[in-house]
Write a protein that holds these residues in place. Sequence first.
Motif, mmCIF file in Angstrom:
data_model
loop_
_atom_site.group_PDB
_atom_site.id
_atom_site.type_symbol
_atom_site.label_atom_id
_atom_site.label_comp_id
_atom_site.label_asym_id
_atom_site.label_seq_id
_atom_site.Cartn_x
_atom_site.Cartn_y
_atom_site.Cartn_z
ATOM 1 N N GLY A 19 8.131 9.165 0.243
ATOM 2 C CA GLY A 19 7.232 8.131 0.719
ATOM 3 C C GLY A 19 7.653 7.590 2.069
ATOM 4 N N VAL A 20 7.080 6.459 2.445
ATOM 5 C CA VAL A 20 7.414 5.804 3.715
ATOM 6 C C VAL A 20 8.294 4.598 3.413
ATOM 7 C CG1 VAL A 20 6.526 4.634 5.757
ATOM 8 C CG2 VAL A 20 5.258 6.551 4.771
ATOM 9 N N LEU A 21 9.454 4.545 4.059
ATOM 10 C CA LEU A 21 10.409 3.463 3.839
ATOM 11 C C LEU A 21 10.031 2.233 4.652
ATOM 12 C CD1 LEU A 21 13.109 2.312 2.788
ATOM 13 C CD2 LEU A 21 14.200 3.369 4.790
ATOM 14 N N PHE A 22 9.960 1.098 3.975
ATOM 15 C CA PHE A 22 9.776 -0.202 4.615
ATOM 16 C C PHE A 22 11.043 -1.010 4.330
ATOM 17 C CE2 PHE A 22 5.637 1.560 4.170
ATOM 18 C CZ PHE A 22 4.907 1.087 5.256
ATOM 19 N N ALA A 23 11.935 -1.034 5.304
ATOM 20 C CA ALA A 23 13.270 -1.597 5.089
ATOM 21 C C ALA A 23 13.252 -3.102 4.871
ATOM 22 C CB ALA A 23 14.165 -1.251 6.279
ATOM 23 N N ASN A 24 12.247 -3.779 5.423
ATOM 24 C CA ASN A 24 12.220 -5.243 5.370
ATOM 25 C C ASN A 24 10.963 -5.798 4.707
ATOM 26 O OD1 ASN A 24 14.717 -5.594 6.949
ATOM 27 N ND2 ASN A 24 13.511 -4.710 8.599
ATOM 28 N N GLY A 25 10.364 -5.016 3.826
ATOM 29 C CA GLY A 25 9.159 -5.459 3.141
ATOM 30 C C GLY A 25 7.921 -4.773 3.677
ATOM 31 N N ALA A 26 6.901 -4.655 2.827
ATOM 32 C CA ALA A 26 5.653 -3.987 3.205
ATOM 33 C C ALA A 26 4.490 -4.971 3.111
ATOM 34 C CB ALA A 26 5.390 -2.789 2.307
ATOM 35 N N TYR A 27 3.638 -4.956 4.138
ATOM 36 C CA TYR A 27 2.503 -5.877 4.240
ATOM 37 C C TYR A 27 1.296 -5.109 4.765
ATOM 38 C CZ TYR A 27 6.204 -9.316 3.827
ATOM 39 O OH TYR A 27 7.284 -10.040 3.370
ATOM 40 N N ILE A 28 0.105 -5.461 4.287
ATOM 41 C CA ILE A 28 -1.102 -4.796 4.780
ATOM 42 C C ILE A 28 -1.936 -5.765 5.600
ATOM 43 C CG2 ILE A 28 -1.193 -3.143 2.881
ATOM 44 C CD1 ILE A 28 -3.579 -4.853 1.784
ATOM 45 N N THR A 29 -2.622 -5.218 6.606
ATOM 46 C CA THR A 29 -3.592 -5.986 7.386
ATOM 47 C C THR A 29 -4.818 -5.108 7.622
ATOM 48 O OG1 THR A 29 -2.664 -5.305 9.529
ATOM 49 C CG2 THR A 29 -1.825 -7.365 8.572
ATOM 50 N N PHE A 30 -6.000 -5.738 7.586
ATOM 51 C CA PHE A 30 -7.245 -5.025 7.870
ATOM 52 C C PHE A 30 -8.338 -6.035 8.161
ATOM 53 C CE2 PHE A 30 -6.936 -5.566 3.261
ATOM 54 C CZ PHE A 30 -8.172 -6.060 2.896
ATOM 55 N N SER A 31 -9.470 -5.532 8.622
ATOM 56 C CA SER A 31 -10.642 -6.370 8.850
ATOM 57 C C SER A 31 -11.586 -6.245 7.659
ATOM 58 C CB SER A 31 -11.381 -5.948 10.121
ATOM 59 O OG SER A 31 -12.634 -6.594 10.208
ATOM 60 N N GLU A 32 -12.091 -7.365 7.186
ATOM 61 C CA GLU A 32 -13.025 -7.356 6.062
ATOM 62 C C GLU A 32 -14.287 -6.567 6.401
ATOM 63 O OE1 GLU A 32 -16.549 -8.291 3.987
ATOM 64 O OE2 GLU A 32 -16.149 -9.078 5.998
ATOM 65 N N ALA A 33 -14.627 -6.467 7.680
ATOM 66 C CA ALA A 33 -15.813 -5.716 8.095
ATOM 67 C C ALA A 33 -15.653 -4.217 7.843
ATOM 68 C CB ALA A 33 -16.103 -5.964 9.566
ATOM 69 N N ASN A 34 -14.405 -3.739 7.794
ATOM 70 C CA ASN A 34 -14.126 -2.312 7.617
ATOM 71 C C ASN A 34 -13.678 -1.946 6.215
ATOM 72 O OD1 ASN A 34 -14.549 -2.117 10.399
ATOM 73 N ND2 ASN A 34 -12.376 -2.375 10.849
ATOM 74 N N CYS A 35 -13.087 -2.886 5.513
ATOM 75 C CA CYS A 35 -12.440 -2.594 4.232
ATOM 76 C C CYS A 35 -12.584 -3.807 3.321
ATOM 77 C CB CYS A 35 -10.969 -2.270 4.474
ATOM 78 S SG CYS A 35 -9.998 -2.001 2.974
ATOM 79 N N ASN A 36 -12.762 -3.556 2.018
ATOM 80 C CA ASN A 36 -12.799 -4.688 1.092
ATOM 81 C C ASN A 36 -11.862 -4.554 -0.097
ATOM 82 O OD1 ASN A 36 -14.314 -2.995 -0.705
ATOM 83 N ND2 ASN A 36 -16.192 -3.581 0.373
ATOM 84 N N ALA A 37 -11.127 -3.444 -0.185
ATOM 85 C CA ALA A 37 -10.155 -3.302 -1.273
ATOM 86 C C ALA A 37 -9.108 -2.247 -0.923
ATOM 87 C CB ALA A 37 -10.846 -2.936 -2.577
ATOM 88 N N VAL A 38 -7.867 -2.549 -1.257
ATOM 89 C CA VAL A 38 -6.757 -1.609 -1.055
ATOM 90 C C VAL A 38 -5.844 -1.679 -2.275
ATOM 91 C CG1 VAL A 38 -4.783 -0.952 0.382
ATOM 92 C CG2 VAL A 38 -6.798 -1.994 1.441
ATOM 93 N N THR A 39 -5.444 -0.512 -2.796
ATOM 94 C CA THR A 39 -4.412 -0.454 -3.838
ATOM 95 C C THR A 39 -3.220 0.303 -3.268
ATOM 96 O OG1 THR A 39 -6.082 -0.409 -5.594
ATOM 97 C CG2 THR A 39 -3.846 0.242 -6.183
ATOM 98 N N VAL A 40 -2.045 -0.300 -3.357
ATOM 99 C CA VAL A 40 -0.826 0.302 -2.836
ATOM 100 C C VAL A 40 0.133 0.578 -3.989
ATOM 101 C CG1 VAL A 40 1.129 0.022 -1.261
ATOM 102 C CG2 VAL A 40 -1.106 -0.953 -0.657
ATOM 103 N N TYR A 41 0.690 1.785 -4.005
ATOM 104 C CA TYR A 41 1.691 2.183 -5.008
ATOM 105 C C TYR A 41 3.044 2.237 -4.304
ATOM 106 C CZ TYR A 41 -2.515 3.453 -7.557
ATOM 107 O OH TYR A 41 -3.750 3.411 -8.161
ATOM 108 N N PHE A 42 4.012 1.524 -4.847
ATOM 109 C CA PHE A 42 5.277 1.327 -4.142
ATOM 110 C C PHE A 42 6.440 1.191 -5.130
ATOM 111 C CE2 PHE A 42 3.526 -2.716 -5.324
ATOM 112 C CZ PHE A 42 4.617 -3.518 -5.637
ATOM 113 N N ASP A 43 7.653 1.355 -4.624
ATOM 114 C CA ASP A 43 8.851 1.122 -5.424
ATOM 115 C C ASP A 43 9.106 -0.383 -5.501
ATOM 116 O OD1 ASP A 43 9.076 3.831 -5.552
ATOM 117 O OD2 ASP A 43 10.880 3.974 -4.329
ATOM 118 N N GLY A 44 9.288 -0.905 -6.702
ATOM 119 C CA GLY A 44 9.524 -2.338 -6.820
ATOM 120 C C GLY A 44 10.237 -2.706 -8.105
#
Length: 200
Positions: free
Chosen positions: A175-200
């Motif tokens: 996967g992709v390593l996020f050393a200091n935490g993972a955060y999502i950003t997007f515009s509501e005009a382009n996207c209305n839902a995101v599901t992220v699968y991650f190590d936690g």
Amino acid sequence: MGYMGDVKSKIFIDDNASSATFVAAAARPTTTFTLAKTSFGTNTGRKITATTAGSESGKTVTIVGTDVNGDAATEVISLPGSASTTAGTTIFFQTITSATVSAQPAANVSLGMTADVAGGVFAGRTRVRQANVASGGAIGSVEVRNTGTAGTSLLTLRTQATAGDINTVNIPQDGVLFANGAYITFSEANCNAVTVYFDG
């Protein structure tokens, strides 16, 4: 094969269009605004705006609530000197507890939010394994950022032009390593839902 860890999922849903009055209707409060809404979507935060009907130079609105990590957050909005809408807070507020004016406005002021959406996937070191993105009806990007909502994007996911289309990205190996935490950003005009699968 690398260690797969304990994979978890987190969903972010927000189909609320940008609005000048979503948080508080136009009014001239003496102290605090009457809040119409105190949150936005599922696990999402938004940037708060103030819209004025006249010159309110020198006056401020203090927004108190929580950020996308659920931590206490406060930001002061400086009201403009003409009838206009502010650019939006730098903080993405997930919840709002109060909005207080420094002095009663001379004309109506309302509180809303921009189209910008953010969410906290995981506040510590993690690896993102997969993501599903639901289009809001326009081509755009969902950024998965390291450290915070203004951090460097380490993964970009594209949305499609048809509303409701699902784009699934499977990330190979570790996967992709996020050393200091993972955060999502997007515009509501382009996207209305995101599901992220991650190590936690």
